[in-house]
Design a protein around this motif. Structure first.
Motif, PDB file in Angstrom:
ATOM      1  N   UNK A  71       0.820  -1.207   0.000  1.00  0.00           N
ATOM      2  CA  UNK A  71       0.000   0.000   0.000  1.00  0.00           C
ATOM      3  C   UNK A  71       0.857   1.262   0.000  1.00  0.00           C
ATOM      4  N   UNK A  74       2.413   1.709  -3.445  1.00  0.00           N
ATOM      5  CA  UNK A  74       1.482   2.225  -4.457  1.00  0.00           C
ATOM      6  C   UNK A  74       1.185   3.702  -4.247  1.00  0.00           C
ATOM      7  N   UNK A  75       1.179   4.126  -2.997  1.00  0.00           N
ATOM      8  CA  UNK A  75       0.941   5.551  -2.749  1.00  0.00           C
ATOM      9  C   UNK A  75       2.049   6.399  -3.369  1.00  0.00           C
ATOM     10  N   UNK A  99      -5.139  10.416  -2.736  1.00  0.00           N
ATOM     11  CA  UNK A  99      -3.871   9.959  -2.160  1.00  0.00           C
ATOM     12  C   UNK A  99      -3.323  10.964  -1.134  1.00  0.00           C
ATOM     13  N   UNK A 102      -4.900  10.206   2.028  1.00  0.00           N
ATOM     14  CA  UNK A 102      -4.363   8.986   2.631  1.00  0.00           C
ATOM     15  C   UNK A 102      -3.017   9.278   3.293  1.00  0.00           C
TER      16      UNK A 102
ATOM     17  N   UNK B 120      -7.057   0.230  -5.306  1.00  0.00           N
ATOM     18  CA  UNK B 120      -5.887  -0.527  -4.892  1.00  0.00           C
ATOM     19  C   UNK B 120      -4.611   0.155  -5.389  1.00  0.00           C
ATOM     20  N   UNK B 121      -4.671   0.588  -6.640  1.00  0.00           N
ATOM     21  CA  UNK B 121      -3.484   1.180  -7.242  1.00  0.00           C
ATOM     22  C   UNK B 121      -3.111   2.497  -6.580  1.00  0.00           C
ATOM     23  N   UNK B 122      -4.110   3.182  -5.988  1.00  0.00           N
ATOM     24  CA  UNK B 122      -3.818   4.435  -5.285  1.00  0.00           C
ATOM     25  C   UNK B 122      -3.187   4.161  -3.929  1.00  0.00           C
ATOM     26  N   UNK B 123      -3.140   2.891  -3.548  1.00  0.00           N
ATOM     27  CA  UNK B 123      -2.522   2.554  -2.268  1.00  0.00           C
ATOM     28  C   UNK B 123      -3.484   2.512  -1.106  1.00  0.00           C
ATOM     29  N   UNK B 124      -4.771   2.347  -1.394  1.00  0.00           N
ATOM     30  CA  UNK B 124      -5.731   2.226  -0.284  1.00  0.00           C
ATOM     31  C   UNK B 124      -5.623   0.828   0.314  1.00  0.00           C
ATOM     32  N   UNK B 125      -5.719   0.751   1.635  1.00  0.00           N
ATOM     33  CA  UNK B 125      -5.656  -0.552   2.283  1.00  0.00           C
ATOM     34  C   UNK B 125      -7.002  -1.254   2.112  1.00  0.00           C
ATOM     35  N   UNK B 128      -9.748   0.414   3.978  1.00  0.00           N
ATOM     36  CA  UNK B 128     -10.104   1.691   3.366  1.00  0.00           C
ATOM     37  C   UNK B 128     -10.933   1.484   2.114  1.00  0.00           C
ATOM     38  N   UNK B 132     -14.477   3.098   2.137  1.00  0.00           N
ATOM     39  CA  UNK B 132     -14.587   4.320   1.345  1.00  0.00           C
ATOM     40  C   UNK B 132     -15.060   4.068  -0.076  1.00  0.00           C
TER      41      UNK B 132
END
Lengths: 319, 523
Positions: A71, A74-75, A99, A102, B120-125, B128, B132
């Protein structure tokens, strides 16, 4: 910098990706080119761990990506996809701020950065409070790009970013994209099946087939030094148009008429043949003044341009 | 018509406190069970959306539970959860589960895969993404499921009155037993309105756009909790003993009304169906119940009849009542039915009831054994000279009588027989008779007097407790008003009775209804 070493992936019995290795230098744009099902998208998704490879290693800026939390990884990597994937229940502003939120940026910072991006991407301010389906496809794709760029990541992955757009919109967005200063600072891996697009945007192209790399090289190398029949055939149907785009005036300098001494209003010899032709036709002028690397200028017309190009072509074939 | 509406209005105004408490109970039951159903169904729906392999099993089980008839489900619950709110809430929860699980599942798997991939690609767990992206996007579908569940629950909650959980079913089923249309409507109309209003409110929430929805969703659980809490309100009063009376008993002069007026009995009373009442008394869920003096379960569950020392439960004859047209159409019918006249005494009836209720013998067998031992049994002639239709109410004794009559007709005449047993309540049975759906059924003179004729209280009092007078009066009036004939009484008297567990009655030294009153007044 991105480096893939011997990456493989199987889906069931199908070998989707087989022993793929390449390096992408910093601030370079590498385009993965190939037909549907050649493994290019799978390869791309293994770079931000949307898919985990069966074998091989991926390094970003010298660090193996498996050492990082997926995660968090990817951020830090921008991602643009064909279907854009905006959240239909979020406003445009919220989509772009995803993002940063986040990452717990403060509100002011998010707001300023959003403003900066929508100006750069030519999105009207009023779109910020709209929801995605109120926007045109082209506008949505700009938002998708803004969302990927908002944290200014050094690496950007793009999966057929213009694939869902009509031809006219695609051409104009590609042009903006190319001109966007922010993108020039990024290491980009982009996937496409569109040869024209690849040639337009790539520093280097990685041609793939059946999960394997066929050839990696500059557009010019792919055109004039194809490694096998597949590489040759892949470009065959659009060959002429591609050649007009990759060859520039400087390449055919020696085949053009003698230098003249004339200053001012001159174009750089980095101009591709295609661009030179467009200038000659659209602006209704019969002649174009160009300046080569040696600071000398030449005055050329359409006929001289095509003749010079043909002579250059013949020279390439003989090599 | 206008007059009818006015009387309904008057009824509702007169019973407004009851109506209010029943409506609150109904809303409370609906929402408490809904809350639990959401608490269970939502996570289950999310789980099977994650692990698709489980979806078939989970949805299958929820689907099967949904098809269990509600009365049966309530019946199953009693041994485990007793009577009252608990089993009702569990049963309602089970009915609400399927739409909630299914819609959560379809809502989540129906989300655009690209949106999930983007998240997922944005890095959300994972959590989340769930909170969300998935839940907000699936929310309209999930709300549709909750809406369906709510409407189902409002409907099924009317049955909660069978197991003493209250709600508008008390009026509806009481009205059916008491032949009181206003009472039925006073329960049915609010129940229908409740369903319509809740449906409309939920559809409003469902149609909100995402922004408003986000705010609404904070309010939603609070509203459910508050509405659910309604249920706790009306049960505040109580006494040391608890009585369970049938809806019919509650509304009869020779029932709860008489207990109050003649004895001045004040006991915490809940309304419960006849089918589960005895079992609940046996299981010590109830202390006092309203039963029938000939009921076999008296013996089966070791219950004692409290002495009716002020004589509010008059003994009544049981006799078949027949449409006169049927008597003309089947000339041999009256003679055949009269074969049973005077043959079944109180003790015989109690014994027959005991055999079905406690020994679990089939009514057919009990009927046949009885006829054989009395020399009345004849092998069926399999005649085809028309079909006599027999009705019966929905309790044991009536099933046995219907079987006995069926065998008598088949053996002694050339008529064929069709039985329509288990008609739920006096009104339904009687309406079937007057509307030519059945030809006869066994009825009790007291019920005929107080429930069906509903004469002036003076006349009823005049009739007093004289069996013969009552029989003569109902015979005359039925003939005049309905063209229905009372045949000769079967012999036994069936009367209401108050019952307690033998052991408890001994412990408390309560042998009569007056004893009960005195005990309650002291404690």
């Amino acid at each position: 910098m991105i480096e893939l070493k011997g990456i493989s992936k199987k889906f069931g019995d199908t070998q989707a990706v087989n022993q793929v290795s390449f390096k992408v230098a910093e601030k370079e744009t590498l385009v993965l080119l190939g037909t549907s099902g050649c493994g290019k998208t799978t390869t791309l998704k293994m770079i931000n761990r949307l898919i985990e490879p069966d074998a091989g290693r991926v390094m970003i800026n010298g660090e193996a990506i498996t050492n990082q939390d997926p995660d968090m990884l990817r951020k830090g990597i921008g991602y643009v996809m064909q279907n854009i994937g905006l959240f239909p229940h979020y406003t445009i502003a919220e989509n772009i701020a995803l993002v940063p939120k986040l990452l717990k940026w403060d509100k002011e910072k998010i707001k300023n950065r959003t403003q900066e991006l929508i100006q750069k991407l030519h999105l009207p301010e009023s779109t910020l409070t709209m929801i995605p389906h109120e926007l045109s496809g082209g506008q949505q794709q700009r938002v998708g790009l803004a969302r990927a760029l908002v944290t200014d990541p050094s690496v950007l992955l793009m999966d057929e970013p213009f694939g869902a757009l009509d031809n006219v919109t695609r051409a104009s967005i590609q042009k903006e994209f190319k001109a966007l200063e922010e993108l020039k600072r990024k290491t980009i891996v982009m996937v496409t099946h569109d040869v024209q697009e690849a040639f337009e945007l790539a520093d280097r192209i990685c041609l793939m087939d059946k999960g394997e790399v066929v050839q990696i090289g500059t557009p010019k190398e792919l055109l004039y030094q194809p490694v096998n029949d597949f590489a040759k055939k892949f470009l065959a149907s659009q060959r002429l148009a591609l050649e007009f785009k990759v060859v520039n005036i400087q390449d055919i300098w020696s085949y053009l008429p003698k230098e003249i001494l004339k200053d001012g209003g001159s174009k750089s010899a980095d101009l591709s043949i295609w661009e030179a032709m467009e200038l000659l036709r659209n602006n209704d002028r019969s002649e174009l003044l160009v300046t080569g690397n040696n600071k000398e200028s030449k005055l050329i017309n359409f006929e001289q341009l095509t003749k010079g190009f043909n002579q250059f072509q013949n020279g390439q074939v003989h090599e | 018509m206008n007059e009818q509406q006015q009387t309904l209005w008057q009824f509702m105004a007169g019973q407004s406190d009851k109506l209010l408490s029943q409506t609150l109970q109904h809303v409370g039951l609906t929402f408490i069970s809904l809350l639990f159903a959401i608490a269970i169904g939502l996570p289950l729906g999310i789980l099977i959306a994650r692990k698709r392999k489980l979806s078939g099993t989970v949805l299958g089980i929820a689907g099967v539970l949904q098809t269990v008839p509600s009365i049966a489900l309530l019946g199953f619950m009693i041994p485990v959860l007793g009577i009252g709110a608990k089993p009702a809430i569990v049963a309602l929860l089970i009915y609400a589960l399927l739409p909630i699980i299914r819609n959560t599942y379809t809502g989540i798997i129906g989300i655009d895969l690209h949106v999930k991939e983007a998240a997922r690609a944005m890095g959300m767990s994972k959590s989340q993404i769930l909170l969300k992206v998935e839940l907000p996007l699936a929310m309209p579908v999930i709300l549709a499921g909750i809406r369906t569940a709510t409407v189902i629950n409002v409907g099924v909650a009317t049955l909660a009155s069978f197991i003493a959980a209250g709600g508008l079913g008390e009026f509806i089923f009481g009205g059916i037993s008491l032949n009181n249309t206003n009472m039925i409507l006073a329960g049915a109309i609010p129940a229908a309105l409740l369903a319509i209003i809740l449906d409309a409110l939920l559809s409003l929430i469902q149609k909100m756009n995402f922004k408003k929805l986000r705010k609404a969703l904070y309010v939603f659980p609070v509203v459910i909790l508050v509405l659910g809490a309604f249920y706790a309100l009306p049960t505040a009063y109580g006494s040391t003993l608890t009585a369970g009376f049938t809806p019919e008993f509650m509304g009869r002069q020779d029932g709860d009304l008489g207990l109050k007026s003649t004895y001045g009995l004040k006991i915490h009373t809940i309304v419960i169906s006849d089918a589960v009442m005895y079992k609940a008394a046996f299981a010590k869920e109830l202390d006092v119940i309203s039963g029938y003096s000939t009921d076999g379960r008296l013996k089966a569950f070791d219950l004692k009849i409290l002495d009716d020392d002020k004589h509010i439960f008059p003994p009544y004859y049981a006799a078949p009542i027949v449409r006169e047209e049927a008597l003309k159409k089947f000339p041999e019918l009256e003679k055949t039915l009269d074969l049973l006249a005077g043959k079944i005494t109180d003790s015989i009836m109690t014994d027959l009831n005991y055999k079905t209720d406690y020994l679990h013998q089939q009514p057919e067998r009990v009927a046949k054994d009885f006829l054989i031992s009395n020399g009345l049994y004849k092998v069926a002639k399999n005649g085809h000279n028309g079909t006599v239709r027999i009705g019966s109410k929905i309790f044991g004794e009536q099933y046995i009588l219907a079987e006995i009559y069926s065998m008598l007709i088949k053996g002694n005449t050339d008529y064929d027989v069709a039985t329509k047993t288990g008609l739920g309540g006096t009104k339904i049975c009687f309406d079937a008779l007057t509307n030519d759906q059945i030809d006869f059924y066994p009825e009790y003179t007291g019920t005929g007097l107080l429930v069906l004729l509903q004469p002036d209280p003076k006349i009823a009092k005049e009739m007093g407790h004289d069996k013969e007078k009552t029989y003569a009066y109902v015979s005359r009036e039925f003939e005049k008003n309905f063209k229905i004939k009372w045949l000769k009484p079967i012999g036994f008297n069936n009367a209401y009775a108050l019952m307690m567990r033998k052991k408890q009655s001994k412990e408390l030294n309560v042998n009569s209804i007056s004893d009960l009153k005195n005990y309650l007044d002291k404690n």
